[in-house]
Design a protein around this motif. Structure first.
Motif, PDB file in Angstrom:
ATOM      1  N   ALA A  17       0.863  -1.183   0.000  1.00 19.68           N
ATOM      2  CA  ALA A  17       0.000   0.000   0.000  1.00 19.68           C
ATOM      3  C   ALA A  17       0.898   1.231   0.000  1.00 19.68           C
ATOM      4  O   ALA A  17       1.778   1.364   0.852  1.00 19.68           O
ATOM      5  N   ILE A  18       0.673   2.133  -0.957  1.00 19.35           N
ATOM      6  CA  ILE A  18       1.540   3.297  -1.114  1.00 19.35           C
ATOM      7  C   ILE A  18       0.904   4.566  -0.566  1.00 19.35           C
ATOM      8  O   ILE A  18       1.511   5.286   0.215  1.00 19.35           O
ATOM      9  N   CYS A  19      -0.323   4.860  -0.993  1.00 20.75           N
ATOM     10  CA  CYS A  19      -0.964   6.104  -0.575  1.00 20.75           C
ATOM     11  C   CYS A  19      -2.450   6.034  -0.885  1.00 20.75           C
ATOM     12  O   CYS A  19      -2.914   5.121  -1.572  1.00 20.75           O
TER      13      CYS A  19
ATOM     14  N   MET B  28       5.262   6.507  -9.612  1.00 24.75           N
ATOM     15  CA  MET B  28       3.886   6.252 -10.035  1.00 24.75           C
ATOM     16  C   MET B  28       3.380   7.462 -10.805  1.00 24.75           C
ATOM     17  O   MET B  28       3.695   8.598 -10.458  1.00 24.75           O
ATOM     18  N   VAL B  29       2.580   7.185 -11.833  1.00 22.77           N
ATOM     19  CA  VAL B  29       2.029   8.231 -12.693  1.00 22.77           C
ATOM     20  C   VAL B  29       0.555   7.929 -12.922  1.00 22.77           C
ATOM     21  O   VAL B  29       0.180   6.787 -13.170  1.00 22.77           O
TER      22      VAL B  29
ATOM     23  N   LEU C  66      -3.278   4.241 -14.255  1.00 21.04           N
ATOM     24  CA  LEU C  66      -2.084   4.295 -13.406  1.00 21.04           C
ATOM     25  C   LEU C  66      -0.953   3.479 -14.013  1.00 21.04           C
ATOM     26  O   LEU C  66      -1.191   2.425 -14.600  1.00 21.04           O
ATOM     27  N   SER C  67       0.265   3.956 -13.813  1.00 22.81           N
ATOM     28  CA  SER C  67       1.463   3.218 -14.205  1.00 22.81           C
ATOM     29  C   SER C  67       2.476   3.344 -13.086  1.00 22.81           C
ATOM     30  O   SER C  67       2.511   4.353 -12.382  1.00 22.81           O
ATOM     31  N   ALA C  68       3.304   2.307 -12.931  1.00 20.15           N
ATOM     32  CA  ALA C  68       4.383   2.338 -11.939  1.00 20.15           C
ATOM     33  C   ALA C  68       5.660   1.837 -12.596  1.00 20.15           C
ATOM     34  O   ALA C  68       5.641   0.847 -13.336  1.00 20.15           O
TER      35      ALA C  68
ATOM     36  N   ILE D 221      -3.747   3.146  -3.447  1.00 22.45           N
ATOM     37  CA  ILE D 221      -2.887   2.724  -4.551  1.00 22.45           C
ATOM     38  C   ILE D 221      -1.891   1.712  -3.999  1.00 22.45           C
ATOM     39  O   ILE D 221      -1.229   1.959  -2.986  1.00 22.45           O
ATOM     40  N   GLU D 222      -1.791   0.576  -4.683  1.00 23.43           N
ATOM     41  CA  GLU D 222      -0.874  -0.495  -4.293  1.00 23.43           C
ATOM     42  C   GLU D 222       0.036  -0.828  -5.467  1.00 23.43           C
ATOM     43  O   GLU D 222      -0.391  -0.793  -6.617  1.00 23.43           O
TER      44      GLU D 222
END
Length: 124
Positions: free
Chosen positions: A15-17, A39-40, A46-48, A106-107
């Motif tokens: 889990a990021i944010c 992350m974008v 979404l892309s990481a 966002i994970e």
């Protein structure tokens, strides 16, 4: 259209944010284990990626996001935010990571290995 990132049940998701923390056409960074993650969010989703240019290991998060591409701050190479492919130059694509939104969070699932020396961004 982005190439699919294969997601499997045995991935370790971090889990990021909160989803609201990453606005449209914005970049956000996080560290998970030894990985620096960029992350974008764009109209396509979404892309990481690994936060490291494959050319000279510059930290891509210090570059710009423009017209659907991440621009390397060191040499100006552009990488498509959907696929990670280099646009207009012959550099290797960015290392993509599975990313998802679940319940407003966002994970990301970074590789289950340590980064190689050339996958660690150099701080300017």
């Amino acid at each position: 259209m982005a190439d699919p990132v294969i997601q499997t049940e045995d991935q370790d998701w971090a889990a990021i944010c909160a989803s609201a923390e990453l606005g449209d056409e914005e970049m956000l960074t996080a560290r998970v284990g030894e990985w620096q993650i960029l992350m974008v969010r764009s109209g396509d989703g979404l892309s990481a990626f690994n936060d490291c240019c494959p050319h000279q290991s510059a930290r891509l998060s210090t570059g710009r996001l423009r017209r659907g591409a991440i621009m390397c701050p060191l040499h100006g190479a552009r990488f498509d935010i959907g696929s990670g492919r280099c646009v207009g130059a012959g550099y290797a694509p960015l290392l993509r990571m599975p990313i998802r939104e679940r319940n407003g969070i966002i994970e990301v699932a970074p590789p289950q290995r340590s980064p190689a020396p050339d996958e660690i961004p150099k701080d300017a």
